[in-house]
Design an enzyme around this catalytic site. Structure first.
Site, PDB file in Angstrom:
ATOM      1  N   ARG A  16       0.588  -0.967   0.354  1.00  0.00           N
ATOM      2  CA  ARG A  16      -0.105  -0.154  -0.163  1.00  0.00           C
ATOM      3  C   ARG A  16       0.894   0.798  -0.109  1.00  0.00           C
ATOM      4  O   ARG A  16       0.613   2.061   0.449  1.00  0.00           O
ATOM      5  CB  ARG A  16      -0.858   0.240   0.917  1.00  0.00           C
ATOM      6  CG  ARG A  16      -2.529  -1.136   1.117  1.00  0.00           C
ATOM      7  CD  ARG A  16      -3.013  -0.369   1.951  1.00  0.00           C
ATOM      8  NE  ARG A  16      -3.671  -1.907   2.913  1.00  0.00           N
ATOM      9  CZ  ARG A  16      -4.203  -2.117   3.787  1.00  0.00           C
ATOM     10  NH1 ARG A  16      -3.352  -1.453   4.097  1.00  0.00           N
ATOM     11  NH2 ARG A  16      -4.919  -3.408   3.986  1.00  0.00           N
ATOM     12  N   ARG A  21      -3.690   6.201   1.542  1.00  0.00           N
ATOM     13  CA  ARG A  21      -3.815   7.850   1.904  1.00  0.00           C
ATOM     14  C   ARG A  21      -3.060   8.502   2.396  1.00  0.00           C
ATOM     15  O   ARG A  21      -4.242   9.308   3.227  1.00  0.00           O
ATOM     16  CB  ARG A  21      -5.541   6.918   2.494  1.00  0.00           C
ATOM     17  CG  ARG A  21      -6.812   7.079   1.001  1.00  0.00           C
ATOM     18  CD  ARG A  21      -7.638   6.440   2.299  1.00  0.00           C
ATOM     19  NE  ARG A  21      -7.632   4.492   2.425  1.00  0.00           N
ATOM     20  CZ  ARG A  21      -8.186   4.208   3.076  1.00  0.00           C
ATOM     21  NH1 ARG A  21      -9.695   4.554   3.680  1.00  0.00           N
ATOM     22  NH2 ARG A  21      -8.036   2.958   4.386  1.00  0.00           N
ATOM     23  N   ARG A  32      -6.948  11.081  -5.841  1.00  0.00           N
ATOM     24  CA  ARG A  32      -8.054  10.724  -5.292  1.00  0.00           C
ATOM     25  C   ARG A  32      -9.654  11.589  -6.237  1.00  0.00           C
ATOM     26  O   ARG A  32     -10.197  11.266  -6.591  1.00  0.00           O
ATOM     27  CB  ARG A  32      -8.499   9.887  -4.194  1.00  0.00           C
ATOM     28  CG  ARG A  32      -9.680   8.949  -4.304  1.00  0.00           C
ATOM     29  CD  ARG A  32      -9.865   8.420  -3.348  1.00  0.00           C
ATOM     30  NE  ARG A  32     -10.999   7.019  -2.966  1.00  0.00           N
ATOM     31  CZ  ARG A  32     -11.145   6.261  -2.112  1.00  0.00           C
ATOM     32  NH1 ARG A  32     -10.218   6.153  -1.779  1.00  0.00           N
ATOM     33  NH2 ARG A  32     -12.620   6.109  -1.754  1.00  0.00           N
ATOM     34  N   ASP A  44      -7.122  -2.650  -7.248  1.00  0.00           N
ATOM     35  CA  ASP A  44      -7.679  -3.545  -6.367  1.00  0.00           C
ATOM     36  C   ASP A  44      -7.513  -5.229  -6.230  1.00  0.00           C
ATOM     37  O   ASP A  44      -7.876  -5.583  -7.392  1.00  0.00           O
ATOM     38  CB  ASP A  44      -9.137  -2.822  -5.972  1.00  0.00           C
ATOM     39  CG  ASP A  44      -9.824  -3.103  -4.271  1.00  0.00           C
ATOM     40  OD1 ASP A  44     -10.734  -4.021  -4.788  1.00  0.00           O
ATOM     41  OD2 ASP A  44      -9.752  -2.677  -3.452  1.00  0.00           O
ATOM     42  N   TYR A  48     -14.830 -12.242   0.152  1.00  0.00           N
ATOM     43  CA  TYR A  48     -15.726 -11.035   0.053  1.00  0.00           C
ATOM     44  C   TYR A  48     -17.123 -11.645  -0.965  1.00  0.00           C
ATOM     45  O   TYR A  48     -18.270 -10.302  -1.010  1.00  0.00           O
ATOM     46  CB  TYR A  48     -14.461  -9.725  -1.233  1.00  0.00           C
ATOM     47  CG  TYR A  48     -14.308  -9.513  -0.453  1.00  0.00           C
ATOM     48  CD1 TYR A  48     -13.758  -8.074   0.759  1.00  0.00           C
ATOM     49  CD2 TYR A  48     -12.652  -9.891   0.046  1.00  0.00           C
ATOM     50  CE1 TYR A  48     -13.285  -7.832   1.374  1.00  0.00           C
ATOM     51  CE2 TYR A  48     -11.341  -9.686   0.158  1.00  0.00           C
ATOM     52  CZ  TYR A  48     -11.870  -8.150   1.562  1.00  0.00           C
ATOM     53  OH  TYR A  48     -10.497  -8.046   2.323  1.00  0.00           O
TER      54      TYR A  48
END
Length: 367
Positions: free
Chosen positions: A28, A32, A41, A78, A154
């Protein structure tokens, strides 16, 4: 087709070849915690728009390399792009993470599910090629996918889960249904990763984020078996170079020997597994990647350097170690802290490689 690679330290370490210092990248690393990422973003509009536009994906992939002396870039995407391509309708709820419009709960659901092809994810392949050109040979590019088990969690739960009650219920009461789903996912992931390799990825990583929630026997049957299937189908050489494969099961340190036997070039370790113990168990068979606790990056420079030194000492001398966090970097980390980590790895690791690298230099001079 692509510019010549200038820094192959990461690839060499994965193949246990001599290096001058231990290579380092962070899971990552484009994310963020970086203000420039948050701006990109916001400009893109939302997370999926960022992923599905090759210019934006390239922009954010390169952002951490402008700040830090990293030894690898990783494709910005992703893991849930594969089930999205299978028609499940991926979307993101603010504060709740990923969700699917359609969930998989029955044998009929699995039967109706198409196998995803790399061509169904053309925007990812386009991003890989765009990023590879933009890197201009600075460092290698890593492609990736989620493991079949992790993707299935998921798809069956409909999003993130704390108890995995739906998929574990399926695993114990309808194992044949889950096996059918995992097989379709393994075929899809194999083609997806091979597509990334053909598009320009120079190494790939399989993220088995949720393998560690399984018992030992269930891990073997429902996670590792399908990662082995992927290993057997991957392109392992392209553009005249070997394509290293990294397998990472979070909380999977108890199964390192079984994981190594499936054929990866490297195993990722989270911070709950001791590096020295891991090398003693499987280090002659595979390289190791990891494994600093991401929370160390909330500490000051001296603590970060101390913890980096401890991980390096745990692995010891010789190649075969790629320094990384034990999982992804946290969004609230001060962007200055990763620089302390990366610089410390390069500065403190060279003594672990001196003899080995001197031998390489001598060999090159002879040639």
């Amino acid at each position: 087709m692509f510019p010549e690679l200038k820094n192959d330290r990461f690839l060499r370490a994965l193949l246990k070849e001599p290096v001058d210092t231990t290579p380092v990248w962070m899971m990552r690393q484009a994310g963020r915690y970086l203000p420039e990422y948050r701006q990109s973003r916001a400009t893109a509009g939302d997370f999926l728009s960022l992923c599905k536009n090759d210019a934006f994906a390239c922009e954010v992939t390169l952002q951490p390399l402008e700040r830090y002396d990293l030894d690898a870039a990783i494709l910005f995407s992703d893991i849930l792009t594969v089930p999205d391509a299978m028609g499940l309708g991926l979307y993101f709820e603010t504060g709740e993470g990923p969700k699917f419009k359609h969930v998989i709960r029955t044998a009929a659901d699995v039967d109706a599910l198409p196998i995803a092809k790399a061509s169904d994810l053309d925007y990812v392949m386009k991003a890989v090629t765009t990023i590879r050109h933009a890197l201009n040979g600075r460092v290698p590019l890593i492609g990736f996918s989620g493991s079949p088990w992790t993707l299935a969690t998921y798809m069956v739960e409909g999003g993130s889960s704390k108890d995995f009650r739906h998929i574990k219920g399926m695993m114990y009461s309808q194992p044949e249904v889950l096996h059918a789903l995992l097989n379709k996912l393994a075929i899809s992931v194999t083609d997806y990763l091979n597509g990334q390799i053909k598009a320009g990825a120079q190494a790939v990583q399989i993220f088995d984020t949720w393998g560690g929630v399984l018992s030992g026997p269930m891990y073997q049957q429902f996670s590792l078996m399908y990662m082995r299937q992927i290993m057997d189908g991957l392109i392992r050489e392209h553009e005249g170079r070997k394509i290293p494969v990294i397998m990472f099961t979070k909380n999977g340190g108890q199964w390192l020997e079984n994981m190594a036997a499936t054929g990866p070039d490297a195993l990722g370790l989270d911070w709950t597994t001791d590096m020295a113990e891991a090398r003693a168990r499987v280090g002659d068979k595979v390289a190791l990647q990891g494994n600093l606790d991401p929370c160390v990056l909330y500490a000051d420079k001296e603590v970060i350097e101390r913890e980096v030194a401890a991980v390096l000492e745990g692995f010891g001398k010789g190649s075969g170690h790629v320094f990384n966090l034990g999982h992804g970097i946290h969004q609230f980390v001060d962007p200055e802290r990763p620089k302390y980590l990366i610089d410390a790895v390069h500065e403190l690791s060279s003594p672990y490689h001196e003899t080995q690298y001197d031998d390489l230099d001598a060999l090159n001079n002879v040639e």
